[in-house]
Motif scaffolding. Sequence first.
Motif, mmCIF file in Angstrom:
data_model
loop_
_atom_site.group_PDB
_atom_site.id
_atom_site.type_symbol
_atom_site.label_atom_id
_atom_site.label_comp_id
_atom_site.label_asym_id
_atom_site.label_seq_id
_atom_site.Cartn_x
_atom_site.Cartn_y
_atom_site.Cartn_z
ATOM 1 N N GLY A 22 0.646 -1.206 -0.077
ATOM 2 C CA GLY A 22 0.025 0.124 -0.039
ATOM 3 C C GLY A 22 0.916 1.349 -0.027
ATOM 4 N N THR A 23 2.275 1.079 -0.199
ATOM 5 C CA THR A 23 2.926 2.312 -0.088
ATOM 6 C C THR A 23 2.901 3.077 -1.423
ATOM 7 O OG1 THR A 23 4.721 1.111 1.268
ATOM 8 C CG2 THR A 23 5.505 3.010 0.037
ATOM 9 N N TYR A 24 2.999 4.255 -1.459
ATOM 10 C CA TYR A 24 2.650 5.323 -2.481
ATOM 11 C C TYR A 24 3.898 5.835 -2.967
ATOM 12 C CZ TYR A 24 0.417 9.376 -5.005
ATOM 13 O OH TYR A 24 0.008 10.201 -5.730
ATOM 14 N N TYR A 25 4.096 5.877 -4.215
ATOM 15 C CA TYR A 25 5.254 6.350 -4.827
ATOM 16 C C TYR A 25 5.119 7.512 -5.561
ATOM 17 C CZ TYR A 25 7.580 2.130 -2.794
ATOM 18 O OH TYR A 25 7.664 1.056 -1.969
ATOM 19 N N VAL A 26 6.206 8.365 -5.506
ATOM 20 C CA VAL A 26 5.945 9.555 -6.635
ATOM 21 C C VAL A 26 7.428 10.208 -6.696
ATOM 22 C CG1 VAL A 26 5.530 11.366 -5.120
ATOM 23 C CG2 VAL A 26 4.819 11.600 -7.467
ATOM 24 N N LYS A 27 7.745 10.416 -8.049
ATOM 25 C CA LYS A 27 9.172 10.968 -8.199
ATOM 26 C C LYS A 27 9.105 12.455 -8.617
ATOM 27 C CE LYS A 27 13.699 9.948 -9.673
ATOM 28 N NZ LYS A 27 14.402 9.056 -9.645
ATOM 29 N N HIS A 28 9.934 13.400 -7.631
ATOM 30 C CA HIS A 28 10.060 14.740 -7.905
ATOM 31 C C HIS A 28 11.101 15.140 -8.888
ATOM 32 C CE1 HIS A 28 10.499 18.909 -7.191
ATOM 33 N NE2 HIS A 28 11.795 18.592 -7.298
ATOM 34 N N ASP A 29 10.677 15.777 -9.934
ATOM 35 C CA ASP A 29 11.627 15.935 -10.989
ATOM 36 C C ASP A 29 12.431 17.455 -10.664
ATOM 37 O OD1 ASP A 29 12.912 17.000 -13.450
ATOM 38 O OD2 ASP A 29 11.047 17.309 -14.458
ATOM 39 N N PHE A 30 13.674 17.101 -10.241
ATOM 40 C CA PHE A 30 14.317 18.303 -9.927
ATOM 41 C C PHE A 30 14.722 19.428 -11.079
ATOM 42 C CE2 PHE A 30 15.667 15.398 -6.616
ATOM 43 C CZ PHE A 30 15.492 16.256 -5.404
ATOM 44 N N GLY A 31 14.374 18.804 -12.274
ATOM 45 C CA GLY A 31 14.694 19.937 -13.560
ATOM 46 C C GLY A 31 13.407 20.818 -13.662
ATOM 47 N N GLY A 32 12.300 20.484 -12.995
ATOM 48 C CA GLY A 32 11.316 21.284 -13.202
ATOM 49 C C GLY A 32 10.703 22.530 -12.542
ATOM 50 N N THR A 33 9.853 23.129 -12.366
ATOM 51 C CA THR A 33 9.553 24.254 -11.782
ATOM 52 C C THR A 33 9.010 24.090 -10.183
ATOM 53 O OG1 THR A 33 7.231 24.472 -12.671
ATOM 54 C CG2 THR A 33 9.106 25.471 -13.913
ATOM 55 N N ALA A 34 8.642 22.954 -10.064
ATOM 56 C CA ALA A 34 8.148 22.826 -8.631
ATOM 57 C C ALA A 34 9.466 22.488 -7.606
ATOM 58 C CB ALA A 34 7.234 21.824 -8.627
ATOM 59 N N GLU A 35 9.085 23.084 -6.304
ATOM 60 C CA GLU A 35 10.210 22.404 -5.316
ATOM 61 C C GLU A 35 9.768 21.061 -5.055
ATOM 62 O OE1 GLU A 35 12.589 24.141 -4.121
ATOM 63 O OE2 GLU A 35 12.229 26.208 -5.071
ATOM 64 N N LEU A 36 10.745 20.412 -4.320
ATOM 65 C CA LEU A 36 10.423 19.157 -3.822
ATOM 66 C C LEU A 36 9.211 18.955 -2.813
ATOM 67 C CD1 LEU A 36 11.463 16.106 -3.126
ATOM 68 C CD2 LEU A 36 13.258 17.009 -1.519
ATOM 69 N N THR A 37 9.631 19.989 -1.959
ATOM 70 C CA THR A 37 8.229 20.111 -0.884
ATOM 71 C C THR A 37 6.815 20.259 -1.468
ATOM 72 O OG1 THR A 37 8.939 22.553 -0.451
ATOM 73 C CG2 THR A 37 9.456 20.906 1.083
ATOM 74 N N THR A 38 6.730 20.905 -2.682
ATOM 75 C CA THR A 38 5.394 20.960 -3.444
ATOM 76 C C THR A 38 4.936 19.699 -3.913
ATOM 77 O OG1 THR A 38 6.027 23.169 -4.000
ATOM 78 C CG2 THR A 38 4.228 22.141 -5.328
ATOM 79 N N THR A 39 6.038 18.695 -4.345
ATOM 80 C CA THR A 39 5.778 17.578 -4.927
ATOM 81 C C THR A 39 5.207 16.582 -3.631
ATOM 82 O OG1 THR A 39 7.162 17.655 -6.694
ATOM 83 C CG2 THR A 39 6.588 15.365 -6.092
ATOM 84 N N LEU A 40 5.844 16.673 -2.549
ATOM 85 C CA LEU A 40 5.529 16.265 -1.202
ATOM 86 C C LEU A 40 4.302 16.565 -0.780
ATOM 87 C CD1 LEU A 40 6.403 14.425 1.069
ATOM 88 C CD2 LEU A 40 7.587 16.168 1.990
ATOM 89 N N ALA A 41 4.085 17.867 -0.745
ATOM 90 C CA ALA A 41 2.620 17.947 -0.299
ATOM 91 C C ALA A 41 1.591 17.557 -1.098
ATOM 92 C CB ALA A 41 2.520 19.653 -0.223
ATOM 93 N N HIS A 42 1.610 17.471 -2.598
ATOM 94 C CA HIS A 42 0.509 17.045 -3.374
ATOM 95 C C HIS A 42 0.461 15.548 -3.129
ATOM 96 C CE1 HIS A 42 -0.759 20.302 -5.587
ATOM 97 N NE2 HIS A 42 0.572 20.891 -5.229
ATOM 98 N N ALA A 43 1.830 14.776 -3.000
ATOM 99 C CA ALA A 43 1.641 13.406 -2.685
ATOM 100 C C ALA A 43 1.035 12.904 -1.291
ATOM 101 C CB ALA A 43 3.087 12.787 -2.618
ATOM 102 N N ILE A 44 1.384 13.657 -0.359
ATOM 103 C CA ILE A 44 0.501 13.444 0.878
ATOM 104 C C ILE A 44 -0.923 13.928 0.826
ATOM 105 C CG2 ILE A 44 0.333 14.539 3.320
ATOM 106 C CD1 ILE A 44 3.334 14.919 3.182
ATOM 107 N N SER A 45 -1.295 14.695 -0.005
ATOM 108 C CA SER A 45 -2.538 14.910 -0.102
ATOM 109 C C SER A 45 -3.290 13.811 -0.993
ATOM 110 C CB SER A 45 -2.850 16.398 -1.088
ATOM 111 O OG SER A 45 -4.295 16.688 -1.254
#
Length: 122
Positions: A22-45
């Motif tokens: 049941g573990t949820y995975y997502v990969k942040h794109d460091f080359g994109g415009t979003a910060e890591l914490t933005t990706t994290l916040a959306h994943a938690i959501s």
Amino acid sequence: MYRNQSYVEPTAQRGQQVGDTGTYYVKHDFGGTAELTTTLAHAISDVTGVDVTDTGFTLNDHVDPEALDELFKPRDDGTPRIDGHLSFAIWGYQVTVYSDGQIAIAPPNQPPRAQQGPGHQR
């Protein structure tokens, strides 16, 4: 990439659950415009169902967002950080952020006794 003995195909902003854990995975794109914490916040959501715009939702209660963004950000010369990770708990979920941008959010083994987050009542 291997996490919890399951192969995870690198993903963009879209997360996925892998295997029976049941573990949820997502990969942040460091080359994109979003910060890591933005990706994290959306994943938690995505995992908890709590909207990121909810005033009760804040990463500051669990981790320093600015420090997390800087911790795994590529070096000034563009070389990636390697072999690092940070784990912490949010509302009973075990969150692990890896230096390569992989984020794993494992569900609680059992429902927490305390309030799980904004909008969730016992």
